[in-house]
Design a protein around this motif. Structure first.
Motif, PDB file in Angstrom:
ATOM      1  N   UNK A  18       0.805  -1.274  -0.255  1.00 36.82           N
ATOM      2  CA  UNK A  18       0.014  -0.151   0.036  1.00 36.82           C
ATOM      3  C   UNK A  18       0.518   1.024   0.122  1.00 36.82           C
ATOM      4  N   UNK A  19       0.765   2.024  -0.222  1.00 39.33           N
ATOM      5  CA  UNK A  19       0.487   3.484  -0.224  1.00 39.33           C
ATOM      6  C   UNK A  19      -0.559   4.865  -0.392  1.00 39.33           C
ATOM      7  N   UNK A  20      -0.107   5.412   0.441  1.00 33.58           N
ATOM      8  CA  UNK A  20      -1.161   7.359   0.130  1.00 33.58           C
ATOM      9  C   UNK A  20      -0.626   7.469  -0.503  1.00 33.58           C
ATOM     10  N   UNK A  21      -1.205   8.466  -1.425  1.00 30.20           N
ATOM     11  CA  UNK A  21      -0.533   9.089  -3.082  1.00 30.20           C
ATOM     12  C   UNK A  21      -1.398  10.752  -3.190  1.00 30.20           C
ATOM     13  N   UNK A  22      -0.455  11.014  -3.362  1.00 32.15           N
ATOM     14  CA  UNK A  22      -1.088  12.800  -3.825  1.00 32.15           C
ATOM     15  C   UNK A  22       0.695  13.257  -3.977  1.00 32.15           C
ATOM     16  N   UNK A  87      -6.390   0.347 -16.867  1.00 31.01           N
ATOM     17  CA  UNK A  87      -7.057   1.444 -15.708  1.00 31.01           C
ATOM     18  C   UNK A  87      -8.248   1.991 -15.952  1.00 31.01           C
ATOM     19  N   UNK A  88      -9.324   1.056 -15.791  1.00 34.16           N
ATOM     20  CA  UNK A  88     -10.586   1.097 -14.636  1.00 34.16           C
ATOM     21  C   UNK A  88     -11.275   2.955 -13.638  1.00 34.16           C
ATOM     22  N   UNK A  89     -10.290   3.310 -13.110  1.00 35.44           N
ATOM     23  CA  UNK A  89     -10.794   4.632 -11.765  1.00 35.44           C
ATOM     24  C   UNK A  89      -9.655   5.471 -12.187  1.00 35.44           C
ATOM     25  N   UNK A  90     -10.035   6.251 -11.766  1.00 42.20           N
ATOM     26  CA  UNK A  90      -9.128   7.176 -10.957  1.00 42.20           C
ATOM     27  C   UNK A  90      -8.414   7.587  -9.894  1.00 42.20           C
ATOM     28  N   UNK A  91      -6.810   8.046  -9.773  1.00 45.83           N
ATOM     29  CA  UNK A  91      -6.131   7.523  -8.315  1.00 45.83           C
ATOM     30  C   UNK A  91      -6.603   9.593  -8.029  1.00 45.83           C
ATOM     31  N   UNK A  97      -3.728   3.411  -1.880  1.00 48.67           N
ATOM     32  CA  UNK A  97      -4.206   2.343  -3.093  1.00 48.67           C
ATOM     33  C   UNK A  97      -3.329   1.403  -1.928  1.00 48.67           C
ATOM     34  N   UNK A  98      -4.309   0.134  -2.738  1.00 50.76           N
ATOM     35  CA  UNK A  98      -3.322  -1.389  -2.137  1.00 50.76           C
ATOM     36  C   UNK A  98      -3.349  -2.044  -3.110  1.00 50.76           C
ATOM     37  N   UNK A  99      -2.134  -3.032  -4.144  1.00 50.67           N
ATOM     38  CA  UNK A  99      -2.127  -3.769  -4.859  1.00 50.67           C
ATOM     39  C   UNK A  99      -2.260  -5.418  -3.910  1.00 50.67           C
ATOM     40  N   UNK A 123      -8.699   0.856  -3.940  1.00 48.76           N
ATOM     41  CA  UNK A 123      -8.510   2.040  -3.201  1.00 48.76           C
ATOM     42  C   UNK A 123      -9.522   1.496  -1.997  1.00 48.76           C
ATOM     43  N   UNK A 124      -9.205   2.677  -1.087  1.00 47.64           N
ATOM     44  CA  UNK A 124      -9.861   2.632   0.044  1.00 47.64           C
ATOM     45  C   UNK A 124     -11.344   2.397   0.267  1.00 47.64           C
ATOM     46  N   UNK A 125     -11.962   2.917  -0.690  1.00 43.88           N
ATOM     47  CA  UNK A 125     -13.374   2.500  -1.214  1.00 43.88           C
ATOM     48  C   UNK A 125     -13.886   1.057  -1.085  1.00 43.88           C
ATOM     49  N   UNK A 126     -12.834   0.145  -1.813  1.00 42.06           N
ATOM     50  CA  UNK A 126     -12.853  -1.018  -2.053  1.00 42.06           C
ATOM     51  C   UNK A 126     -13.009  -0.707  -4.257  1.00 42.06           C
TER      52      UNK A 126
END
Lengths: 143, 184
Positions: A18-22, A87-91, A97-99, A123-126
């Motif tokens: 996992x990484x928190x991205x920004x 790539x299906x959803x925006x980051x 993000x968790x692989x 992502x954090x929302x599943x």
């Protein structure tokens, strides 16, 4: 060292990575990949590109996270032979993000011990943002 | 056979009309048709350095420390690789002094309102050969493989599949990428 082919079973799960991205992550990636696309760098440009929340992350960085998750599971002696994803959803900013991955097949092809893995970046929302697959090569029968 | 009964003839006419409508709106260009299957010119990246690899790994592992195989030559010599290797996704083509002119032929189409198409990365499948190492000089060539169009969430949408091949200075395959780009 790496894990051994004989230790891997169909159904095994990869350790989550996992990484928190920004901007801290995106700007570093932009710097090494020379990917200074305005909608990755600037909230206004992100909104102009249709993302109300502003700037958003690179697909290539999610791809890097998949590769890194595979490396960290395999160890230094494992080989990443193939990686594919969509790539299906925006980051979005501050997404965690968790692989995730699951072994779906073990085969020996051309003398290589190959393991096929279903991959995704959650992502954090599943949300399943990046469905894909990987093929890795592992040593076997080592003492 | 389509003409064997009146019903199927009507169907065929309807299909023709639909096909004509579909043909009327296309983002496929003559340049794309001419380029299909043809390898483009070769681009060559500058030699890869240990610093390039270390920075790449630090960026993609941030904020954690990347594995030693990517930055510690003494450690890397003890692995089966025998030295530092680059992460598979490493891009030696970043930061060219002179950028190649002209985009992919898939980029040149225009919408019916005359505006250029918006592009997105639809994903890729990469097959890896030998790893990239410090000192390697990687060359790339690419070709349009095929394309398809459909009406999607973003309106009329063109999907273009491109193959990109990387080889090192010993002509060994480093990476073969099948890439999907989306234009709408």
């Amino acid at each position: 060292m790496s894990i051994d082919f004989d230790e891997v079973s169909v159904g095994d799960k990869l350790p989550e990575w996992s990484r928190r991205t920004g901007f801290a992550e995106w700007n570093r990636y932009a710097a090494v990949n020379e990917e200074f696309v305005p909608f990755h760098m600037d909230d206004e440009a992100g909104r102009r590109a249709g993302n109300e929340q502003g700037a958003f992350g690179m697909g290539n960085l999610r791809y890097a996270y998949i590769v890194n998750a595979l490396h960290d599971w395999l160890g230094d002696d494992g080989i990443v032979r193939e990686v594919g994803c969509q790539y299906r959803a925006i980051n979005q900013k501050n997404d965690v993000l968790t692989v995730v991955g699951e072994v779906i097949e073990k085969t020996v092809v051309d003398g290589e011990n190959r393991v096929r893995i279903d991959i995704n970046v959650m992502n954090q929302d599943g949300g399943r943002t990046c469905p894909g697959h990987a093929v890795v090569v592992l040593p076997s029968g080592r003492p | 056979m389509a003409g064997d009964d009146p019903g199927s003839t009507q169907t065929t006419e309807l299909e023709d009309i639909l096909r004509m409508r579909n043909d009327a709106l296309t983002y496929v260009t003559e340049e794309m048709r001419a380029a299909q299957g043809q390898w483009g010119g070769t681009r060559t990246a500058p030699p890869i350095t240990e610093t390039d690899i270390r920075r790449w790994a630090m960026a993609t592992y941030y904020p954690k420390q990347p594995p030693r195989i990517y930055w510690d030559a003494d450690y890397a010599a003890t692995t089966h690789w025998g030295g530092i290797v680059a992460p598979p996704d490493f891009n030696p083509f970043a930061w060219p002094v002179e950028r190649a002119r002209g985009g992919s032929p898939g980029l040149t189409g225009r919408r019916s309102d005359g505006k250029p198409l918006t592009g997105m990365n639809g994903g890729q499948t990469d097959t890896y050969g030998v790893p990239m190492r410090p000192g390697d000089v990687v060359s790339a060539r690419s070709r349009l493989v095929d394309w398809w169009e459909r009406e999607g969430r973003l309106g009329h949408t063109l999907y273009v599949r491109t193959e990109i091949e990387w080889r090192n200075q010993d002509d060994e395959i480093v990476r073969r990428r099948m890439s999907i780009s989306i234009r709408y």
